[in-house]
Scaffold this motif. Structure first.
Motif, PDB file in Angstrom:
ATOM      1  N   ILE A 214       9.095  11.951 -91.115  1.00  0.00           N
ATOM      2  CA  ILE A 214      10.144  12.118 -90.315  1.00  0.00           C
ATOM      3  C   ILE A 214      10.533  13.341 -89.384  1.00  0.00           C
ATOM      4  CG2 ILE A 214      11.511  10.342 -91.729  1.00  0.00           C
ATOM      5  CD1 ILE A 214      12.804  12.834 -93.345  1.00  0.00           C
ATOM      6  N   GLY A 215       9.425  14.508 -89.701  1.00  0.00           N
ATOM      7  CA  GLY A 215       9.526  15.673 -89.330  1.00  0.00           C
ATOM      8  C   GLY A 215       8.396  16.498 -89.772  1.00  0.00           C
TER       9      GLY A 215
ATOM     10  N   ASN B  12      -2.814  12.214 -86.480  1.00  0.00           N
ATOM     11  CA  ASN B  12      -1.999  11.148 -85.825  1.00  0.00           C
ATOM     12  C   ASN B  12      -2.715   9.599 -85.680  1.00  0.00           C
ATOM     13  OD1 ASN B  12      -0.012   9.438 -84.780  1.00  0.00           O
ATOM     14  ND2 ASN B  12       0.010  10.707 -82.671  1.00  0.00           N
TER      15      ASN B  12
ATOM     16  N   GLN C 114       5.659   8.319 -80.486  1.00  0.00           N
ATOM     17  CA  GLN C 114       6.863   8.540 -81.463  1.00  0.00           C
ATOM     18  C   GLN C 114       6.472   9.831 -82.363  1.00  0.00           C
ATOM     19  OE1 GLN C 114       8.624   5.025 -82.894  1.00  0.00           O
ATOM     20  NE2 GLN C 114       8.411   3.997 -81.054  1.00  0.00           N
ATOM     21  N   LEU C 115       5.184   9.792 -82.844  1.00  0.00           N
ATOM     22  CA  LEU C 115       4.612  10.805 -83.778  1.00  0.00           C
ATOM     23  C   LEU C 115       4.604  12.042 -83.048  1.00  0.00           C
ATOM     24  CD1 LEU C 115       2.371  12.272 -85.472  1.00  0.00           C
ATOM     25  CD2 LEU C 115       4.212  11.007 -86.660  1.00  0.00           C
TER      26      LEU C 115
ATOM     27  N   ARG D  16       6.115  13.194 -80.664  1.00  0.00           N
ATOM     28  CA  ARG D  16       7.452  13.580 -80.304  1.00  0.00           C
ATOM     29  C   ARG D  16       8.163  14.246 -81.499  1.00  0.00           C
ATOM     30  NH1 ARG D  16       8.190   8.788 -77.278  1.00  0.00           N
ATOM     31  NH2 ARG D  16       7.826   9.180 -75.096  1.00  0.00           N
ATOM     32  N   LEU D  17       7.740  13.855 -82.802  1.00  0.00           N
ATOM     33  CA  LEU D  17       8.276  14.512 -83.816  1.00  0.00           C
ATOM     34  C   LEU D  17       7.926  15.958 -84.121  1.00  0.00           C
ATOM     35  CD1 LEU D  17       8.068  11.657 -86.708  1.00  0.00           C
ATOM     36  CD2 LEU D  17      10.377  12.420 -85.448  1.00  0.00           C
ATOM     37  N   THR D  18       6.762  16.248 -83.370  1.00  0.00           N
ATOM     38  CA  THR D  18       6.400  17.800 -83.398  1.00  0.00           C
ATOM     39  C   THR D  18       7.149  18.356 -82.401  1.00  0.00           C
ATOM     40  OG1 THR D  18       4.763  17.550 -81.644  1.00  0.00           O
ATOM     41  CG2 THR D  18       3.951  16.940 -84.181  1.00  0.00           C
TER      42      THR D  18
END
Length: 573
Positions: free
Chosen positions: A206-207, A238, A246-247, A249-251
């Protein structure tokens, strides 16, 4: 062939620091975890749902070079896939097995195999296709299964009696391979675990935590308990497929590539409807210049696939139009007429295609993969095919090793998957065990799914004879597999078992519902569910069946209407 105990793996994730954390438990992530662990790296892998629950589950069950990519002149991809096909046949015996494909050519075809231009005369069309098949064999080189050959009308009729004969100009036979996609994922994960990888499903990223611009930890949430914690690693991979953007963007950074999800739909039909031998059929032309495959898989055949663009990523579903498209095009090549009443089930999934430049349709996008090194310590491996997962993983771990200051070394080309080393030596023992229990019909499935661990499944049935029964009569899946999956394969929900550890929900006309009480009781004992939790799990699976199929038997005549009724309170469960 076992996965780690989930609670123990969760403790390790919170306690240890890893060389690499792989995010995504499909075939790509599983391959990266296996390769990295086999090279001696400290590896962790998390999957937000169940293993293989995304793209990997919804394939045509083929390990193939992709003959339809030859007309696109994607020679590199075809060659790579054919080599990987050969390695998998050697490293995963009985899980990956050779299969003859029948390719009929008809006088009414205009663009067979997606060829942009072919001469109008049938003899010249046949020559074009023969040249393609010869190229296919040559590209496979020493990994070739067998040479293609011309088939007579009599041979075609014997192999596939329902195949249309009028207008048949020629027919060929060529070789590719078949697999069970999720069992392949699980076998690869079990191999990673055997080399020390720490694996956990139902654990979402989630982050991220950062220090000096670099990722230092992934913040994750256990989807079963809601607990959040950090997993520390030196690098992060990833491998989340259609969720790759989406993954990224979590970075906190913009995605480096654009993923164009492409929905593919398959139908599951009774094999008896075709009276076909153990051969696949390729229908060489559709209205949108694709091909369709008809692939035998035990007592059923799989018909697919479509290429219809994107939709809601969380719940890809077959729609009425998808079902009609497949039936209509298949019927053009058959002497019988398939109808909705012949369809046991349908399933849909998304291919994580990479968009490069201006392309009009997802069908035109390449199936090759993209490997991206991010400055923050994330490595993204996206796109690609089921067949080429090992090569994709090898390239990814090469980058990981270089980033860690190690010299890359390749180890997986000659690495048998867990339970596959010397498998043929135990076939006799497994057959005798099964015979003593009266479940000989399950032997091919058990060897495919578990390899040498088939003996462990049958030992559970020996210890408790009540488990030496099929989950559903006429299908090969045993009640002993329910216990095995709960103890050794991190099963958490009923659909984990009936959709992925087995394919029962899709090959049974009743989708497993008639055995639901029995299965849920066994799972409750193995997983220590309360009565309330067991009832909740039963209701959850009933809702899943209605969502997937719109009916508790076969598929609904109108899927869209059935699902609308479900979500407005009109469905059962």
């Amino acid at each position: 062939m076992r996965l780690p105990v989930r609670d123990e793996a969760l403790e390790a994730l919170q306690r240890d620091t890893f060389d690499v954390l792989v995010i995504g438990g499909g075939i790509t992530g599983a391959g990266v975890a296996m390769d990295a662990a086999a090279r001696g790296l400290r590896v962790a892998l998390v999957e937000r749902l169940d293993y293989g629950s995304g793209t990997s589950r919804w394939s045509t069950k083929l390990v193939h070079g992709g003959i339809r990519y030859l007309p696109q002149l994607d020679i590199g991809l075809v060659h790579e896939a054919l080599v990987e096909r050969g390695l998998l046949l050697r490293n995963a015996p009985r899980l990956v097995e050779p299969l003859l494909f029948v390719l009929p050519l008809y006088r009414f075809l205009r663009h067979p195999l997606g060829l942009r231009w072919v001469p109008p005369h049938p003899l010249l069309q046949t020559l074009f296709v023969w040249t393609g098949l010869l190229t296919y064999d040559l590209l496979a080189g020493r990994h070739n299964i067998g040479r293609h050959r011309r088939l007579s009308t009599e041979q075609v009729s014997e192999m596939v009696p329902v195949l249309r004969r009028d207008g048949l100009a020629a027919a060929f036979g060529y070789y590719d391979a078949r697999t069970d996609d999720v069992r392949l994922v699980l076998n690869v994960l079990a191999t990673a675990a055997a080399y020390g990888a720490c694996l956990v499903n139902y654990c979402s990223v989630i982050g991220f935590e950062r220090q000096d611009g670099r990722l230092t930890a992934a913040v994750v949430q256990d989807e079963l308990t809601g607990k959040q914690f950090a997993i520390r690693a030196r690098l992060f991979v990833n491998a989340t497929g259609v969720w790759g953007e989406q993954l990224e963007r979590l970075t906190g950074e913009s995605p480096a590539v654009h993923i164009a999800p492409s929905k593919g739909v398959h139908l599951v039909l009774p094999r008896a409807r075709f009276a076909m031998r153990d051969v696949a059929v390729i229908f060489p032309e559709t209205a949108d210049r694709r091909v369709l495959f008809l692939v035998p898989f035990g007592n059923i055949v799989i018909l697919g696939t479509t290429d219809t663009g994107t939709g809601p990523l969380e719940s890809p579903l077959a729609e009425d139009a998808d079902v009609e498209y497949l039936l209509e095009h298949a019927n053009q090549y058959l002497d019988t007429t398939l109808t909705r009443g012949d369809v046991i089930s349908a399933y849909a999934g998304y291919r994580p295609l990479i968009r490069r430049g201006m392309v009009e349709t997802t069908a035109q996008l390449s199936r090759s993969h993209e490997l991206i090194e991010h400055e923050n310590g994330l490595i993204s491996i996206l796109g690609g095919k089921l067949t080429t997962f090992r090569r994709m993983a090898e390239e990814t771990v090469d980058v990981v090793e270089r980033r860690l200051g190690r010299s890359p070394r390749h180890v997986t080309a000659q690495l048998p998957l867990a339970g596959r080393h010397d498998l043929e030596r135990v076939v006799g023992d497994v057959t005798r065990q099964a015979a003593a229990l009266g479940v000989e019909a399950s032997v091919p499935w058990l060897l495919c799914a578990y390899g040498t661990a088939a003996r462990d499944v049958l030992e559970l049935a020996t210890q408790d004879p009540a488990l030496a029964r099929p989950i559903v009569d006429g299908l090969p899946y045993l009640l002993a597999e329910v216990v095995y999956a709960c103890r050794f394969e991190q099963v958490q929900h009923i659909d984990d078992l009936l959709e992925r550890r087995t394919f029962l929900a899709f090959v049974d006309w009743h989708h497993g519902l008639q055995s639901l009480e029995t299965v849920s009781m066994i799972m409750a004992r193995a997983l220590h569910w309360s009565d309330v939790q067991r009832v909740r799990e039963v209701a959850r699976f009933r809702h899943r069946v209605q969502e997937l199929f719109g009916a508790e038997y076969g598929i609904a005549v109108e899927l869209r209407a059935a699902r609308a009724a479900l979500h407005t309170g009109g469905g059962s469960g």
